[in-house]
Design a protein around this motif. Structure first.
Motif, short mmCIF file in Angstrom:
data_model
loop_
_atom_site.label_atom_id
_atom_site.label_comp_id
_atom_site.label_asym_id
_atom_site.label_seq_id
_atom_site.Cartn_x
_atom_site.Cartn_y
_atom_site.Cartn_z
N VAL A 98 0.81 -1.26 -0.02
CA VAL A 98 0.13 0.02 0.03
C VAL A 98 0.88 1.17 0.05
O VAL A 98 1.96 1.27 0.48
CB VAL A 98 -0.99 -0.02 1.24
CG1 VAL A 98 -0.27 0.12 2.67
CG2 VAL A 98 -2.03 0.77 1.23
N GLY A 99 0.42 2.18 -0.63
CA GLY A 99 1.26 3.42 -0.78
C GLY A 99 1.32 4.42 0.28
O GLY A 99 0.61 4.25 1.31
N ILE A 138 0.74 8.26 1.78
CA ILE A 138 -0.19 9.55 1.57
C ILE A 138 0.66 10.75 0.87
O ILE A 138 1.43 11.20 1.65
CB ILE A 138 -0.77 10.11 2.76
CG1 ILE A 138 -1.89 9.02 3.36
CG2 ILE A 138 -1.84 11.27 2.41
CD1 ILE A 138 -2.99 8.72 2.88
N TRP A 182 0.29 14.85 2.49
CA TRP A 182 0.87 15.30 3.58
C TRP A 182 2.34 15.88 3.33
O TRP A 182 3.31 14.97 3.39
CB TRP A 182 0.83 14.35 4.54
CG TRP A 182 -0.52 13.61 5.07
CD1 TRP A 182 -1.61 14.39 4.61
CD2 TRP A 182 -0.90 12.51 5.85
NE1 TRP A 182 -2.73 13.38 5.30
CE2 TRP A 182 -2.28 12.58 5.77
CE3 TRP A 182 -0.05 11.55 6.06
CZ2 TRP A 182 -3.06 11.40 6.60
CZ3 TRP A 182 -0.78 10.49 6.93
CH2 TRP A 182 -2.29 10.30 7.14
N LEU A 213 -0.13 11.62 10.12
CA LEU A 213 -0.97 11.34 11.33
C LEU A 213 -0.10 10.66 12.41
O LEU A 213 0.79 10.06 12.23
CB LEU A 213 -2.31 10.63 10.86
CG LEU A 213 -3.38 11.59 10.28
CD1 LEU A 213 -4.49 10.83 9.91
CD2 LEU A 213 -3.83 12.70 11.29
N PRO A 214 -0.49 10.79 13.64
CA PRO A 214 0.32 10.09 14.67
C PRO A 214 0.39 8.62 14.75
O PRO A 214 -0.50 7.95 14.25
CB PRO A 214 -0.48 10.54 15.97
CG PRO A 214 -1.78 10.94 15.66
CD PRO A 214 -1.59 11.33 13.97
N TYR A 215 1.63 8.03 14.74
CA TYR A 215 2.04 6.78 14.76
C TYR A 215 2.04 6.10 13.32
O TYR A 215 1.91 4.73 13.25
CB TYR A 215 1.15 5.73 15.78
CG TYR A 215 0.86 6.63 16.86
CD1 TYR A 215 1.99 7.23 17.74
CD2 TYR A 215 -0.30 6.87 17.41
CE1 TYR A 215 1.67 7.96 18.87
CE2 TYR A 215 -0.71 7.62 18.37
CZ TYR A 215 0.20 8.20 19.29
OH TYR A 215 0.18 8.80 20.42
N TYR A 216 1.58 6.72 12.39
CA TYR A 216 1.30 6.25 10.86
C TYR A 216 2.82 5.50 10.35
O TYR A 216 3.93 6.24 10.78
CB TYR A 216 0.65 7.26 10.14
CG TYR A 216 -0.90 7.15 10.04
CD1 TYR A 216 -1.44 7.20 11.24
CD2 TYR A 216 -1.49 7.11 8.92
CE1 TYR A 216 -2.79 7.10 11.32
CE2 TYR A 216 -3.01 7.07 8.90
CZ TYR A 216 -3.63 7.01 10.05
OH TYR A 216 -5.12 7.05 10.33
N PHE A 217 2.50 4.91 9.49
CA PHE A 217 3.87 4.22 8.82
C PHE A 217 4.33 5.09 7.76
O PHE A 217 5.50 4.99 7.22
CB PHE A 217 3.66 2.74 8.50
CG PHE A 217 2.22 2.89 7.27
CD1 PHE A 217 1.03 2.56 7.83
CD2 PHE A 217 2.63 2.94 5.79
CE1 PHE A 217 0.03 2.52 6.83
CE2 PHE A 217 1.45 2.84 5.05
CZ PHE A 217 0.11 2.67 5.62
N ASP A 218 3.61 6.27 7.46
CA ASP A 218 4.06 6.99 6.32
C ASP A 218 5.32 7.96 6.67
O ASP A 218 6.22 7.90 5.76
CB ASP A 218 2.97 7.98 6.00
CG ASP A 218 1.68 7.46 5.73
OD1 ASP A 218 1.53 7.37 4.43
OD2 ASP A 218 1.03 6.94 6.44
N LEU A 273 -4.94 9.54 18.80
CA LEU A 273 -5.04 9.02 17.52
C LEU A 273 -5.45 10.17 16.51
O LEU A 273 -5.20 10.16 15.45
CB LEU A 273 -5.90 7.94 17.47
CG LEU A 273 -5.55 6.69 18.17
CD1 LEU A 273 -6.64 5.64 18.34
CD2 LEU A 273 -4.33 6.30 17.57
N THR A 317 4.52 2.96 23.08
CA THR A 317 4.50 1.75 22.33
C THR A 317 4.28 2.00 20.55
O THR A 317 4.89 1.62 19.73
CB THR A 317 3.27 0.71 22.68
OG1 THR A 317 3.77 0.51 23.98
CG2 THR A 317 3.16 -0.63 21.96
N LEU A 318 3.06 2.75 20.81
CA LEU A 318 2.63 3.07 19.04
C LEU A 318 3.75 4.17 18.30
O LEU A 318 3.98 3.94 17.24
CB LEU A 318 1.25 3.90 19.26
CG LEU A 318 0.11 3.08 19.46
CD1 LEU A 318 -1.17 3.88 19.23
CD2 LEU A 318 -0.04 1.78 18.52
N PHE A 319 4.39 4.96 19.45
CA PHE A 319 5.47 5.79 19.01
C PHE A 319 6.79 4.95 18.20
O PHE A 319 7.29 5.27 17.52
CB PHE A 319 5.64 6.74 20.00
CG PHE A 319 6.90 7.75 19.79
CD1 PHE A 319 7.02 8.82 18.92
CD2 PHE A 319 8.17 7.23 20.42
CE1 PHE A 319 7.96 9.73 18.74
CE2 PHE A 319 9.56 8.22 19.94
CZ PHE A 319 9.26 9.19 19.24
#
Lengths: 465, 438
Positions: free
Chosen positions: B102-103, B105, B108, B139-144, B394, B417-419
């Motif tokens: 998946v790509g 974003i 941003w 967005l927070p903790y996203y893989f982007d 979130l 953890t998400l960070f």
């Protein structure tokens, strides 16, 4: 997300403005279709005379994420069906279904009690009760006969939708023999058992969860394989790792799958997602920590794209948090924040009834209104226009002032009462003096929470003369 | 392995595939054909119709071609034209192997401002360390994109004993008469990254403490702890600007967060004071994106604040009491900031403490008879604060103003953890169905 404009939909409608759907024009109907406030079947001419147009529209209007039904009858639950990544872009459809577990090593009394607890849980909120959705039955014994017995018992005592949980196909098969008419969700197919599970769900035509913990390639491969065999009622479980780096990865997997489905139109994985916050109980030993972390995982997955969850804890604090966060995320953001300002009558007020003051923030209003009516308090309720802001914030922000309350009370004819008093919310205590000066009324400060009005009434009403 | 196939069965199967043109092909007698794919049968085609069926189809194609019928072109065209996956009621022999990707974003493009609170001796302050929040490009903790700074928690301290939910109060009862001790306890025992000192006694209807007197409490807290601090007024719009002015003066050089500037009071004065004494302003609006834009703009243009002197508080409503509005408002603000709206690209703060206003957090039991048992409030309250906080985390919230030690601990553990700063804990979940017993 598919590009959907009312115009695009309008082009495929009969454009006759016949009104049979209940809308004045085809364009208005098109707008409603886009917002999913109307069904395509309501357009009678289309259904009867234009099969091609109907099919095109049905495809155009189909949600990005497949919608799947679990269970039968009134309690059946729909999951999936979403079209957007953020609720403000439209709304999220089909609230995350909350399934709580029972297992086949429970004794029957224990089982009955737990099922009844899950079935009967209710929490009042804005005019309705929040409830739980279903029962997930786990095979712990590994014994098909034992599982069958448990499923049979559950089927007899509740109409709630079911998930049958085992990775052993012979166990699932035994369960299906007694639950086939309940359209349960099968959990689940994995890398090892997928052929037998596929055969089972083809036989019974029931929805199935594909499980690939932490491996999205395998998950997608399974989804394509099942779809290729004609099985379309799929739910995807990418694995719920309850802590550490793997939890971060779990979060990312949910984001990736949903982004692929909605933003990139990847039909192969555009299915409802399942989370299993119950895994928190594998990490935390004490009940409180486990129940907290389960609620935390559940919330995380309700906010970001979980469509169905399997949970283990039924501690009241977790249940309350879980049903409320679900309501939070799935409330339609297009619903107005405000109710109409003015004087309302609650019950059958007479000349001795009190006059309460509140704000026109919908949540505040409905809370106060239900606290008053459910406790049988006949009264007048002066709803002040605070631009839809709650009491505490409106006092701080200047939307609930003595002047604003006075303006609302000016509409009210105090001469029909035997008293000249008004009760303001405890959180608005600071406007008391000024309100008395402005109106000449005796102003009482009520409790800080309207849930305490009954107790307040006992002590303070009727007022001493 | 070669299989014997009855030709009539094959025809039936092909009917299902809607290769109607083949229906006229008449074949008599048993035909045996070697199992071999003709060149050009694409993998996706064989996957699509199920491998076994593809094999059968391949047989028939061979047969048809053998008989002189141009069958192959039909099947090929069918595939290209419709792109639809034929449905076969057969169990495939193997899994179709596909990769998922998946790509990112691409919209941003903008970075949220990084704001530093507190100042060490090298910058003219006395804090042991500073805290930086913001700087996100996703967005927070996203893989982007990695999140540059973790979330932070500031614990509330009041300049006088106040009414608190019992579940909260029991943690502070021994220090409520001493803001310095209160602050110390919050940092040492409860892991506060920062302290918020609320000067509520300055409210004319409470104690009407003078700004000069109140600022002594600020000094006291600055001496008691070496973390960055937030200075809050009483919420009285007439007096707060004066109270914050004096507090800002005594805390000059410490780069505190002044809470808060809003349209409800003389925000210009608060902005100017922050500029003069080098502090940061908390810009507070009430769940209204446009009003937040306007306030931020005015603080920059009218008061001359630098972009890294603004943190925004778009209002926190508690779980069950408008969190839906607060969440979506915050998420929209953050997305707008990431997409390039520089009037909204600021770090976000939440008055998570508001969760304690929810009756579910503090009431002994439900006021409604029809509700199921609510359980002990000692368990409900902290969870209410946690869930309110994590939902906003979130949405993009960076800084949390909180109260209960358990809530702080759990929220920090989750956000860290998400960070990505919590390692290990690799729990085996493959057997969760059986391992989870009671």
């Amino acid at each position: 997300m598919k590009v959907k404009s009312p115009l695009e939909v309008y082009q495929l409608l009969p454009k006759t403005n016949c009104g049979e759907c209940g809308e004045p024009t085809c364009m208005a109907f098109a707008s409603k279709l886009i917002n999913r406030d109307a069904k395509l079947e309501d357009c009678i001419p289309l259904v009867k005379e234009d099969e091609e147009g109907y099919n095109k529209l049905a495809e155009l209007l189909a949600p990005e994420v497949k919608e799947i039904t679990i269970g039968v009858g009134e309690r059946a639950v729909k999951i999936g069906g979403d079209d957007v990544l953020y609720r403000h872009q439209l709304t999220f459809f089909n609230p995350t279904a909350l399934f709580y577990d029972v297992w086949d090593t429970m004794d029957m009394d224990e089982l009955k009690e737990r099922v009844s607890e899950i079935e009967n849980f209710r929490k009042f909120y804005v005019g309705e009760f929040l409830t739980l959705d279903g029962i997930a039955i786990r095979s712990v014994s590994g014994d098909p006969e034992k599982f069958k017995e448990t499923v049979k018992e559950v089927v007899e005592i509740t109409d709630l939708p079911l998930v049958l949980c085992s990775f052993d196909p012979s166990v699932l098969k035994a369960g299906m023999e007694v639950a086939s008419d309940r359209n349960p969700l099968i959990y689940g197919a994995n890398k090892e058992n997928w052929k037998e599970v596929l055969e089972l769900v083809m036989k019974y035509d029931v929805p199935v969860t594909l499980c690939s913990f932490g491996d999205l390639n395998l998950l997608k491969s399974m989804a394509i394989t099942f779809r290729g065999a004609g099985v379309e009622k799929l739910v995807l479980d990418p694995g719920t790792f309850p802590s550490g780096e793997k939890l971060r990865e779990t979060f990312h997997n949910f984001l990736k799958l949903r982004r692929g489905a909605i933003l990139e139109g990847q039909k192969e994985i555009a299915y409802p997602l399942m989370g299993v916050p119950a895994t928190a109980w594998l990490v935390y030993e004490d009940e409180l920590s486990a129940s907290y972390w389960e609620a935390v995982l559940a919330s995380l997955m309700i906010v970001k794209y979980g469509d169905i969850l399997i949970l283990h804890g039924t501690q009241p604090h977790s249940l309350l948090a879980e049903v409320h966060i679900r309501e939070t995320i799935y409330t339609d953001p297009r619903t107005p924040v405000q109710v109409e300002a003015g004087i309302r009558e609650i019950g059958e007020p007479d000349e001795n009834s009190p006059v309460f003051v509140t704000t026109n923030f919908a949540l505040t209003y409905y809370t106060v209104e239900s606290d008053l009516s459910s406790n049988g308090i006949d009264c007048y309720l002066a709803v002040v226009n605070t631009d839809g802001i709650g009491v505490e914030a409106a006092v701080a922000g200047g939307q609930l002032t003595a002047q604003k309350i006075k303006e609302t009370l000016d509409e009210f004819d105090f001469s029909k009462l035997s008293h000249r008093t008004v009760v303001i919310p405890g959180l608005a205590a600071r406007v008391q003096g000024e309100l008395e000066d402005l109106t000449g009324l005796k102003v009482f400060v009520g409790p800080q929470d309207s849930g305490r009005i009954p107790g307040w009434m006992e002590k303070n009403w009727p007022p001493e003369k | 392995m070669p299989q014997e196939i009855d030709i009539n069965e094959l025809r039936e199967l092909l009917k299902k595939l809607k290769v109607e043109a083949l229906e006229n092909v008449e074949i008599e007698g048993d035909v045996e054909v070697e199992l071999e794919f003709p060149a050009g049968v694409s993998n996706s085609f064989s996957y699509a119709i199920g491998q076994e069926l593809a094999q059968i189809a391949a047989h028939l194609l061979n047969i048809s071609q053998f008989l002189g019928y141009p069958a192959w072109s039909l099947a090929e065209r069918k595939e290209l034209e419709e792109g639809q996956i034929p449905v076969a009621q057969q169990i495939p022999a193997t899994l179709v192997e596909e990769e998922f990707s998946v790509g990112h974003i691409t919209e941003w493009k903008n970075k949220i401002v990084e704001v530093t609170l507190g100042a060490t001796s090298s910058d003219g302050g006395t804090r042991k360390h500073t805290i930086t929040i913001g700087g996100e490009t996703a967005l927070p903790y996203y893989f982007d994109a990695p999140m540059p700074n973790p979330n932070r928690v500031t614990l509330d301290v009041f300049d006088m004993p106040i009414q608190l939910a019992k579940t909260v109060r029991v943690n502070y009862e021994d220090v409520m008469h001493d803001p310095g001790e209160w602050a110390k306890k919050a940092v040492k025992e409860f892991g506060a990254d920062m302290i918020t000192i609320h000067l509520i006694s300055t409210d004319p209807s409470i104690k009407d403490t003078s700004p000069a007197e109140a600022s002594k409490t600020v000094e006291e807290v600055l001496q008691a702890v070496d973390v960055p601090i937030v200075i809050g007024g009483s919420g009285n719009p007439q007096k707060d600007p004066d109270v914050l002015e004096k507090a800002a003066e005594v805390a000059e050089g410490e780069r505190c967060l002044l809470a808060s500037a809003s349209f409800n009071l003389d925000y210009v004065k608060i902005g100017e004071v922050a500029k003069k004494y080098n502090h940061v302003v908390l810009a507070w609006t009430q769940i209204d994106l446009n009003s937040q834009k306007e306030l931020n703009r005015k603080l920059m243009k009218q008061c001359g604040l630098e972009r890294d002197q603004i943190i925004i508080d778009p209002t926190t409503a508690a779980l069950g009491y408008g969190l839906d509005y607060a969440y979506t408002n915050m998420e929209r603000i953050r997305i707008a900031g990431l997409m390039g709206d520089d009037e909204l690209s600021f770090p976000i703060s939440s008055g998570t403490t508001n969760a304690w206003g929810a009756r579910e957090a503090w009431m002994v039991s439900s006021p409604l008879e029809d509700d199921s048992d609510w359980g002990p409030r000692e368990f409900r309250g902290p969870l209410w604060e946690i869930i309110t906080g994590l939902t906003l985390a979130l949405a993009g919230c960076d800084l949390f103003m909180m109260m209960h030690p358990t809530s702080v601990q759990v929220l920090k553990e989750l956000t860290n953890t998400l960070f990505g700063s919590v390692k290990g804990n690799d729990t085996e979940i493959s057997d969760w169905i059986t391992r989870l017993v009671s």
